[in-house]
Design a protein around this motif. Sequence first.
Motif: not given
Length: 383
Positions: A137-164
């Motif tokens: 789910k996090i990878e989908q958010k990171l890699e398949h988000n056609i409208f992009g991500l905010t600066t903060g989401q891009r950082i948070a999701y990558q950290l969250q991928r490690l945390a999960h």
Amino acid sequence: MNNFSKEVMHVGEMASGAALTVPVYRIKGDSDAPSVYIQANMHGAEVQGNAVIFQLLELLKNIDIKGNITLVPYANPVACNHKNGEYTLGRFDPITGVNWNRMYHFDESIIKPFVRDSIGKDDATIEANFKQLMIEKIEQKLEHNIFGLTTGQRIAYQLQRLAHQADLVLDLHTGPISSKHLYCPEYAQESAQYFDIPHTLLIPNEFGGALDEATFCPWWYLQEAFTELGIKFSISSKALNKESFTVELGSQEQIDLDVALDDAKSILAYLQYKGVIAAPEYQPQVMTRYGCYLKDYKAYYSPMGGMVDYLAEFGKPLAAGEPLARILRMDNYHFGTDDETENGGPLHYLSLDHEVLPILHFASASVNQGTELYKVFTNFFEL
Ligand SMILES: [Zn+2]
């Protein structure tokens, strides 16, 4: 040290093209013991966790490591470098105003279909599948988000991928001027006594965007969904063991390497209890530990503007009527008692009408009316 490795994670780009990167340290355990993810400095001024990670790495070199350990200092490079004059800001994204620790992701709607598909499967399979689902789910958010991500989401999701990928998660923060305190999910209360932290906030199963919630709420919802169907699935069992904490290490804008060594040992006592390491020399200290439910954690807002002399000591129960702080108002200073009474005088004592346990206070002496002056435990109890 061939079980130690370092990687540099790319989490964004600045206008000039400069890369935003975060260092990731990994230590491989030699068994399938619980794994742990520890990050620090998501909020820019809350730097003590970086020193704790340094001390942890130093201590871990000489420890028998059972479960995988991932350590991430400087988790948010934007916040870390966000200075204004001599101060570090870095609690909120300066562009959107959103708190950096409210950008993690969890969508509760994944739970019910997952549970339906999992009936009859064993706990280990359910655990592996659910971990996989959260990472996908996090990878989908990171890699398949056609409208992009905010600066903060891009950082948070990558950290969250490690945390999960881990079973246990520790997000290291600090308060403004603060005592040490721990945010602990209600079901994990027993674990609070393994940290050398005298104050614990017990938090419910409510996702508000923080990393601890983003990593424990999914498992708690999963357990509840199984329970509703009469199926036992315990996330507190030795086999599953899912816990996340926000560890508040004291005050912002400072590191103290000696205190960081104590904090690192406290974390090792918890990891020893969980079986992540085999180092029985790390044991929690004997101390009075106070608990408080999140609903009873109260902010006290200044009833007036002025200059504050903070009086109440952290961690010491403050009786009803005892002063929390006094406020100096030099504009009310007059050479005559009549005027003084009329204007309220230059000194104002602030107190509450019931006993509280002061935990932290505002970082500056000058406050506007309505500033969050203190945060206190009410209805607190010994753990
Ligand atoms: Zn913080």
